[in-house]
Design a protein around this motif. Structure first.
Motif: not given
Length: 237
Positions: A1-28
């Motif tokens: 999931v990416q909240g906005k263009l160039g923003g951080p990416i959050t990876i979630i599992n099918p239960r909605g649990e957050t696995l990791s959130t990382r800065d994507c370096g300005g990428g979409d």
């Protein structure tokens, strides 16, 4: 999931649990490949592979990056298409005009060479079961069939239903086709036929009026005598 263009990416599992959130370096966010833990990014018109575990960018900048299928993904540079493995090492130089995904059971991919002809190749770069010389060769569908066109001994274009193990010549000048577990072809005179599997023609006695299907679904819709029939194709008719 990416909240906005160039923003951080959050990876979630099918239960909605957050696995990791990382800065994507300005990428979409451009696509996911969870098998190997990679996310495809679009950054300044270039493709990157982003590791969801430590948030780092790997490899070169690519004009385009495909999904991982098995152990390999397609990548494109100014020099053409090539392949990287799941360690993001370039295992085949970017030399192809077109490159398809590797498919089992014999792990081959459809590529177009610099001279415009098509063939299949293996992960080691050696040619596969279909040698070069095809003027058109579609990617293999999930049923491991492709539509190929090559010149026959008289110099005329001949359409062929191909698999890793056999070829079935299709009749006449093909104007339309639908590729799935079997292949429906419509010739220049408007006649529709079904081909595939171990038989050269499926339902030869039926006067097909129309047919619908897609490459990634085994179910096809047939129109016969003004009525509609749903048929589930299999790899062999």
């Amino acid at each position: 999931v990416q909240g906005k263009l160039g923003g951080p990416i959050t990876i979630i599992n099918p239960r909605g649990e957050t696995l990791s959130t990382r800065d994507c370096g300005g990428g979409d966010l451009a696509g996911l490949s969870f098998m190997w833990g990679y996310v495809r990014l679009d950054k300044d018109g270039r493709g990157y592979l982003f590791h969801t575990g430590d948030g780092s960018l790997f490899g070169e900048e690519y004009l385009d990056v495909g999904d991982f299928t098995g152990s390999y993904a397609t990548v494109r540079t100014e020099d053409g298409w090539g392949y990287v493995d799941n360690h993001l090492q370039l295992v085949m130089d970017c030399q192809f005009r077109k490159a398809g995904p590797f498919l089992m059971p014999v792990e081959q991919a459809v590529v177009q060479w610099s001279d415009g002809t098509f063939s299949t190749i293996k992960p080691d770069g050696q040619k596969g079961t279909l040698d070069s010389g095809w003027t058109y060769l579609s990617d293999f569908n999930q049923q491991r069939y492709a539509l190929g066109v090559r010149t026959d001994k008289d110099g005329a274009s001949q359409a062929t239903l191909v698999s890793f193990f056999q070829n079935v010549v299709l009749p006449g000048k093909i104007e339309e086709y639908v590729l799935y577990g079997v292949t429906a072809v419509r010739t220049a005179d408007g006649e529709i036929s079904l081909f595939g599997g171990r038989s050269a023609e499926a339902f030869p006695d039926l006067e097909l009026e129309d047919v619908w299907g897609t490459g990634d679904c085994p179910d096809i819709l047939l129109k016969i005598g003004g009525r509609y029939y749903l048929y589930q194709a299999s790899q062999y008719i």
